[in-house]
Design a protein around this motif. Structure first.
Motif, PDB file in Angstrom:
ATOM      1  N   LYS A  31       0.837  -1.211   0.000  1.00 33.76           N
ATOM      2  CA  LYS A  31       0.000   0.000   0.000  1.00 33.76           C
ATOM      3  C   LYS A  31       0.870   1.259   0.000  1.00 33.76           C
ATOM      4  CE  LYS A  31      -3.916  -1.995   2.576  1.00 33.76           C
ATOM      5  NZ  LYS A  31      -4.663  -1.900   3.845  1.00 33.76           N
ATOM      6  N   LEU A  32       1.903   1.254   0.841  1.00 31.70           N
ATOM      7  CA  LEU A  32       2.800   2.411   0.930  1.00 31.70           C
ATOM      8  C   LEU A  32       3.540   2.630  -0.381  1.00 31.70           C
ATOM      9  CD1 LEU A  32       4.280   4.668   2.471  1.00 31.70           C
ATOM     10  CD2 LEU A  32       5.829   2.928   3.400  1.00 31.70           C
ATOM     11  N   ILE A  33       4.063   1.557  -0.955  1.00 33.62           N
ATOM     12  CA  ILE A  33       4.826   1.670  -2.207  1.00 33.62           C
ATOM     13  C   ILE A  33       3.923   2.142  -3.349  1.00 33.62           C
ATOM     14  CG2 ILE A  33       6.099   0.353  -3.944  1.00 33.62           C
ATOM     15  CD1 ILE A  33       7.192  -1.335  -1.582  1.00 33.62           C
ATOM     16  N   LEU A  34       2.688   1.674  -3.371  1.00 32.74           N
ATOM     17  CA  LEU A  34       1.751   2.118  -4.410  1.00 32.74           C
ATOM     18  C   LEU A  34       1.466   3.619  -4.300  1.00 32.74           C
ATOM     19  CD1 LEU A  34      -0.782  -0.871  -4.478  1.00 32.74           C
ATOM     20  CD2 LEU A  34       0.751  -0.149  -6.335  1.00 32.74           C
ATOM     21  N   VAL A  35       1.389   4.123  -3.063  1.00 34.22           N
ATOM     22  CA  VAL A  35       1.187   5.571  -2.872  1.00 34.22           C
ATOM     23  C   VAL A  35       2.405   6.345  -3.384  1.00 34.22           C
ATOM     24  CG1 VAL A  35       0.935   7.407  -1.141  1.00 34.22           C
ATOM     25  CG2 VAL A  35      -0.386   5.301  -0.923  1.00 34.22           C
ATOM     26  N   ILE A  36       3.605   5.834  -3.083  1.00 39.78           N
ATOM     27  CA  ILE A  36       4.832   6.495  -3.541  1.00 39.78           C
ATOM     28  C   ILE A  36       4.888   6.549  -5.067  1.00 39.78           C
ATOM     29  CG2 ILE A  36       7.369   6.317  -3.610  1.00 39.78           C
ATOM     30  CD1 ILE A  36       7.223   5.113  -0.771  1.00 39.78           C
ATOM     31  N   LEU A  37       4.448   5.468  -5.726  1.00 44.38           N
ATOM     32  CA  LEU A  37       4.543   5.389  -7.187  1.00 44.38           C
ATOM     33  C   LEU A  37       3.324   5.975  -7.901  1.00 44.38           C
ATOM     34  CD1 LEU A  37       5.931   1.744  -7.527  1.00 44.38           C
ATOM     35  CD2 LEU A  37       7.232   3.879  -7.561  1.00 44.38           C
ATOM     36  N   ASP A  38       2.252   6.270  -7.149  1.00 38.03           N
ATOM     37  CA  ASP A  38       1.011   6.729  -7.769  1.00 38.03           C
ATOM     38  C   ASP A  38       1.209   8.064  -8.484  1.00 38.03           C
ATOM     39  OD1 ASP A  38      -1.673   6.944  -8.469  1.00 38.03           O
ATOM     40  OD2 ASP A  38      -2.143   8.031  -6.611  1.00 38.03           O
ATOM     41  N   GLN A  39       0.824   8.099  -9.752  1.00 41.53           N
ATOM     42  CA  GLN A  39       1.018   9.298 -10.574  1.00 41.53           C
ATOM     43  C   GLN A  39       0.174  10.471 -10.073  1.00 41.53           C
ATOM     44  OE1 GLN A  39       0.204   8.699 -14.711  1.00 41.53           O
ATOM     45  NE2 GLN A  39       0.900  10.732 -15.330  1.00 41.53           N
TER      46      GLN A  39
END
Length: 919
Positions: free
Chosen positions: A903-911
Motif C-alpha cells: 500500500k505504501l509503495i503504491l502511494v509512492i509510485l502513484d502518478q
C-alpha cells in the motif's frame, strides 16, 4: 536650469559685477560639490574665454588665513596623547584607556574654539560644577576615585593650553583651533589681499565664521548671498530660518545694507507626496518605482535628485533603479565598511587576534575564523583553498594549528599563504601592516583580466592600500602603537572614515546624494528617503563633557541648533522643487523601526495655499495563507526516475519512513540525491555519536562472527573497547587526541554505552544464554513481486547484528536515541504504513522480511537495543494478542506486513499523488 534657481541668479550677479574677467574673484561655497555646477552655469554668461574664479570651501579659506594645516581626528588623538604623556609622565594611562575620554574632550576643545569662548573660563566653570556636585564629601574622607575624578577636571585647562601650543609649533591644528587662529590674523590677511570674496548659500555659521565674514563685509571686500524664503525668515518660530533671522537682526552691516536674497519660491505650486512603507528596503524599492514614474512623465534625469537621509540605503537604491536610468552621479562615497577588501582584512585581524589571545604553546585558530577568511571573495584566485576547507569539515576541526597544513602551504603559492596564516605573535604592528600591504599587492597582481568586476576590485584594493600605508605611517611616527588590539581599533576607525569614490559626470544623469551635498543645488523633482525621527532630524546626542544648560548659557550649539540645521536642509530641498516625494519607514517596532519626522506634522499644520499635500501607504502584499506547502507533481520523467530507483537501487527502510515523515524530503533525498552540506560539528552530533558506537561494536565483535560467544571473549572485547572507541572517535569525528568540553563528555558517553552493552552481554551468557554471532553490519536485499505492483520492487538495508540466541534467530538494530517498548508493539495491521509513529516497526519488519526470504526461515525475532533505555534491554517487535504479546515473526506476520508495505509503495509510485511537503 531654471533662471529662478539660486546658482543661476548668483552667476548673473557675478556677470554684472565682473563683466570681462573674474581674475580678482574668490567664490566661497559650503561644499565642494557645488563647484562643478557653478562653473557649468558660468559658461552660460560668458561668450568669450575667461579664467574661472577661484572657488573654495569655507574651511579652505580659513586654513589659508590661519596658515595652519588641518589634521584628521586620528592624527589629532595621537598628537594629544604625546602632549598628555609629557604632562603626566609615568602617571599617564595607556593609549587604549586614554582614547575613551580624549575623543569627547577634543570635541569640546573644538566647539570652544569655533565659538571663540575663553577656554580657561569654560573649563574652570566645569571644575566648579564638579566641586559643587561633591561638596558633601569631606575633603579628608574623599576616596581615591573622587580625588582622581576632581583632579581630571583641574587638569583640563592644562591639557588644552599644552595641546594648543604643541600643534601651533607644528603648524597644524584641529578645525576649531584653525578658526581661532584665523580670527586672530584675518585683518592682516584681508589688508594684504586685493581679492573680492563672494560667499554663497551659507546658513548656520559659528562665531569665528561670523567675525571673519562680517569684517570682510565692513571692509567692502565681500558680498554674501543667502538663500532663504520669506516664509521661514518672517516666521519667528520656524527653525529653517533660525540662523538667518539672527544674522539679519544682529549683524550691524545689515542695518544699512540689503539682505541678499529673500525668495518667495516656497509659496509657489508644489505637489508633495508623503509615502509610508515598512522597513528600509521597502523605501529603496519605492525610489526605483518613483524614478521610473517621473521619467515616464518626460522629466529629464538631471532634474531628478534622490537624497538619502540614511546613506546605508545607497546599495539597495542602486539595485532598485530601473533600466531607464542610463546614467547617474553619486556624490557620496562607497563606505569602507562595505568594501570587500577591508572586510576581508577585518576577518584576518579577527582570526589572528583570537589566536594571540588564546595563548598556549601552539598558535591555534578557530575554524569559523579560518573559514570566513578562506571563503572570502577576495581569496578567489589567490590560491586554492578547497583542500583545507574539505579537511576542516571532514575532520571536524574546531581549534587547530596551521602546522597540520604545512604540506598544503608548501605545495604552491607559499608566500601568499604565509602572509595570511603565519603567526602574528611577537610581531610589531608595523611589521603586520607591511605583511597586509604585501598581501593586497599580491591580490591585485592576480587580477590580470581587466574586466568590469576586476576594475571595481582594483578600486577597492587601491583604497585599502592607501589606508594601510596611512596606518603604517602612524605606527612609524607614534611609537606607543605597540599592541595588536590597538592596531585593530585604529584599523576599524580608519576603515569607517575611508570611502571609495564613484566616478562619473556630475552634470549628467540621475543625481544621488546625501543631505549635506544638496546645499546650494536645486532640482525640479526631489525624492527624499528615511524622513524619520533620529535621521531627519538626527535627534539628541550628548557627546560632550559640557552639560546642556552650560552650553545654553555660554552660547554653544545644542540639539536645538542641530535640529534647526536639518530643518533648513529639509526645506531648502523643497524650496524650488515642483514635485516632492518624502518616504519614511512606518515600522514602529523592532530593530529597523522608526517614527515619522516632525517635519511632516509641520507641513500639515502650516500648509501653503498652493501646495498639494497627499499621503500614500505602500505595504507588502500579504497572501491569504502565510505559507503554501510545496507540492511536486509526478511527471513522466519523474515516474521513470522512480521506477529506476525502485528496480535498480531499491528502497531502504529509512527511505520508506522518510516518506512518512515528509514526502518532499523523500523526493529531495531519494530522487534528487541532494544531501545536506557538510559542516563542522563543534560538538558531537547524535548521529555522529551513533556511528562511533556502531562502528566500535562492529570492529570489536568482528573476529567472533560464526562463533558461539563466551564470557572470556566478551571480557577480551572489554579490554579493547576504550581503545577502539577512541580510534573510531578520532576517525569519524575529530583526530585531535585532546578532548575538551562537550566533546569530552560525548567521548565518555560513547565509552559508557559500549561498556554497558558488553556488561549486558556477559550477564546473558552467565545466565546460560547460548549466543551464536551470525553477521554484523550486513547488507540484506529482497525483491518484492506482486500483481498489484507495476514492476518488482527492490528492498535493501544494512542490519547492525544478526545472532542465534537459544536456537532463535534475532535481527538486532542499535539505536543511540531513546526507544520505548510500546514503539515496537503492533496493535492492528490496518494503517500501519500511514502513520510515522510506526517507523520503528516498519524498519524491523523490513529487516525481518529480507532476512527470512533470503535464508528461508519460518520464524525469527527482530528487535532494537536502545542505548538510552538500557533498563528494558532488547526491545523486540511483537503483535499484541489480547493481554499478551507474540514476538515471533512468522510467514503469517510477514504476509500481513507485505500487504501494508505494498500500500505504501503504491502511494509512492502513484502518478496522481504528488510529493507534498509536511509542515
Amino acid at each position: 536650469m531654471s533662471q529662478q534657481r539660486f546658482l543661476h541668479q548668483f552667476c548673473a550677479e557675478i556677470k554684472k559685477d565682473f563683466p570681462l574677467t573674474m581674475d580678482g574673484l574668490v567664490v566661497v561655497l559650503p561644499n565642494k560639490r557645488a563647484k562643478v555646477f557653478l562653473l557649468e552655469q558660468l559658461k552660460l554668461f560668458y561668450d568669450t574665454r575667461v579664467f574661472a574664479p577661484t572657488i573654495i570651501s569655507v574651511e579652505e579659506l580659513v586654513e589659508d588665513i590661519a596658515q595652519l594645516r588641518g589634521i584628521d581626528s586620528i592624527e589629532l588623538l595621537f598628537e594629544f596623547y604625546l602632549v598628555y604623556k609629557q604632562l603626566l609622565k609615568e602617571k599617564a594611562e595607556d593609549f587604549d584607556y586614554f582614547v575613551n575620554w580624549a575623543r569627547m574632550l577634543l570635541q569640546d576643545f573644538n566647539e570652544v574654539d569655533r565659538y571663540l569662548l575663553n577656554p580657561q573660563h569654560v573649563f574652570s566653570y566645569l571644575k566648579d560644577i564638579e566641586d559643587i556636585n561633591h561638596w558633601a564629601v569631606d575633603v579628608n574622607q574623599q576616596t581615591d576615585i573622587v580625588k582622581n575624578y576632581l583632579q581630571f577636571w583641574e587638569q583640563i585647562p592644562g591639557y588644552y593650553s599644552a595641546l594648543y601650543e604643541h600643534l601651533k609649533t607644528k603648524k597644524i591644528g584641529y578645525q576649531g583651533m584653525v578658526y581661532r587662529e584665523a580670527v586672530a590674523v584675518h585683518q592682516t590677511f584681508l589688508s594684504a589681499s586685493d581679492k573680492k570674496y563672494y560667499f554663497a548659500g551659507f546658513n548656520a555659521l559659528n562665531a569665528a565664521e561670523e567675525v571673519i565674514i562680517q569684517h570682510f563685509l565692513v571692509e567692502g571686500k565681500a558680498r554674501v548671498f543667502w538663500d532663504i524664503d520669506e516664509v521661514f525668515l518672517l516666521d519667528p518660530y520656524h527653525d529653517a530660518g533660525l540662523f538667518l533671522r539672527r544674522i539679519k537682526q544682529k549683524w550691524p552691516y545689515y542695518q544699512n545694507h540689503p539682505f541678499e536674497w529673500i525668495t518667495t519660491c516656497f509659496s509657489e505650486e508644489k505637489k508633495i507626496e508623503i509615502i509610508q512603507t515598512p522597513k528600509s528596503v521597502g523605501q529603496a524599492k519605492i525610489v526605483g518605482a518613483l524614478v521610473d514614474q517621473v521619467l515616464a512623465k518626460g522629466t529629464s534625469l538631471d532634474e531628478i535628485a534622490v537624497v538619502l537621509g540614511d546613506e546605508n540605503l545607497l546599495q539597495p537604491v542602486l539595485y532598485g533603479l530601473p533600466d531607464a536610468v542610463s546614467s547617474l552621479n553619486i556624490t557620496m562615497g562607497y563606505s569602507g565598511n562595505s568594501s570587500p577588501v577591508q572586510l576581508f582584512l577585518n576577518k584576518i585581524f579577527k582570526m589572528h587576534l583570537a589566536a594571540v589571545r588564546r595563548g598556549g604553546k601552539q598558535y591555534v585558530f578557530y575554524y569559523r575564523d579560518v573559514l570566513e577568511v578562506l571563503t572570502s571573495p577576495v581569496m578567489e584566485g589567490l590560491f586554492d583553498v578547497d583542500a583545507v576547507v574539505t579537511e576542516i569539515q571532514k575532520k571536524n576541526l574546531t581549534f587547530f594549528s596551521f602546522d597540520r597544513f604545512e604540506p598544503w602551504i608548501k605545495n604552491a603559492d607559499e608566500e601568499a599563504k604565509r602572509l595570511v596564516f603565519d603567526s602574528w605573535k611577537e610581531k610589531a604592528p608595523a611589521e603586520i601592516l607591511k605583511r597586509l600591504i604585501a598581501l593586497v599587492i599580491r591580490v591585485k597582481n592576480k587580477l590580470a583580466v581587466d574586466s568590469q568586476q576586476n576594475r571595481l576590485m582594483k578600486a577597492f584594493l587601491f583604497s585599502t592600500y592607501n589606508l594601510l600605508n596611512r596606518l603604517l605611517s602612524y605606527c612609524e611616527n607614534y611609537p606607543f602603537i605597540h599592541s595588536l588590539e590597538l592596531l585593530q581599533v585604529l584599523y576599524k576607525q580608519v576603515m569607517e572614515m575611508s570611502e571609495v569614490s564613484f566616478e562619473g559626470d556630475p552634470l549628467e544623469g540621475l543625481q544621488i546624494m546625501g543631505i549635506l551635498e544638496s546645499r546650494v543645488l536645486d532640482f525640479e523633482t526631489v525624492i527624499l528617503t528615511s524622513v524619520n525621527e533620529g535621521k531627519f532630524p538626527s535627534g539628541k546626542s550628548q557627546n560632550s563633557f559640557i552639560p546642556y544648560d552650560v552650553k545654553r548659557e555660554l552660547g554653544l550649539p545644542t540639539y536645538k541648533e542641530k535640529d534647526a540645521i536639518y530643518s533648513f536642509h529639509f526645506y531648502h530641498l523643497l524650496l524650488r522643487a515642483k514635485q516632492v516625494y518624502l518616504i519614511y519607514n512606518s515600522q514602529a517596532e523592532g530593530i529597523d523601526a522608526g517614527e515619522k519626522s516632525r517635519f511632516f506634522a509641520q507641513l500639515e499644520m502650516e500648509p501653503q495655499p498652493k501646495h498639494q499635500l497627499s499621503t500614500v501607504t505602500y505595504s507588502a502584499y500579504l497572501p491569504d495563507k502565510a505559507y503554501e506547502p510545496i507540492a511536486i507533481a509526478k511527471s513522466e520523467a519523474l515516474r521513470t526516475k522512480l521506477q529506476e530507483i525502485a528496480t535498480i537501487r531499491g528502497f531502504s527502510p529509512s527511505a520508506l519512513t522518510t516518506y512518512l515523515r515528509n514526502p518532499l524530503q523523500f523526493y529531495i533525498q531519494q530522487v534528487l540525491r541532494i544531501r545536506e552540506v557538510d559542516e563542522v560539528e563543534e560538538s558531537v552530533a547524535l548521529n555522529t555519536l551513533g556511528t562511533i558506537i556502531h562502528n566500535a561494536l562492529e570492529y570489536l565483535y568482528q573476529p567472533y562472527i560464526g562463533q558461539l560467544l563466551e564470557v572470556s571473549m566478551i571480557k577480551e572485547i572489554q579490554r579493547k573497547a576504550d581503545v577502539e572507541v577512541q580510534r573510531q572517535f578520532e576517525e569519524i569525528y575529530n583526530s585531535d587526541k585532546e578532548k575538551m568540553g562537550k566533546n569530552l563528555l560525548a567521548f565518555e558517553v560513547a565509552k559508557r554505552n559500549v561498556f554497558h552493552f558488553l556488561r549486558e552481554e556477559i550477564k546473558g551468557l552467565e545466565q546460560g544464554d547460548e549466543v551464536e554471532l551470525l553477521a554484523l553490519e550486513t547488507r540484506l536485499e529482497h525483491v518484492l513481486d506482486d500483481h498489484r505492483l507495476p514492476f518488482p520492487i527492490k528492498l535493501f538495508g544494512f542490519v547492525d547484528r544478526i545472532e542465534r540466541r537459544n536456537g532463535k534467530v534475532r535481527v538486532i538494530d542499535y539505536k543511540t536515541g531513546k526507544v520505548e517498548s510500546n514503539q515496537v508493539k503492533l496493535f492492528q495491521w490496518e494503517g500501519l504504513t500511514e502513520q510515522l509513529k510506526n517507523d520503528k516497526i516498519i524498519q524491523l519488519l523490513c529487516y525481518a522480511l529480507m532476512y527470512a526470504e533470503q535464508h528461508q526461515l519460518d520464524t525469527l525475532e527482530a528487535g532494537i537495543y536502545s542505548f538510552k533505555n538500557r533498563r528494558e534491554g532488547f526491545l523486540f517487535f511483537g503483535v499484541r494478542e489480547g493481554r499478551s504479546v507474540n514476538h515471533e515473526i512468522t510467514p503469517v506476520v510477514l504476509d500481513a506486513f507485505k500487504e501494508e508495505l505494498i500500500k505504501l509503495i503504491l502511494v509512492i509510485l502513484d502518478q496522481e499523488t504528488p510529493f507534498v511537503e509536511t509542515l
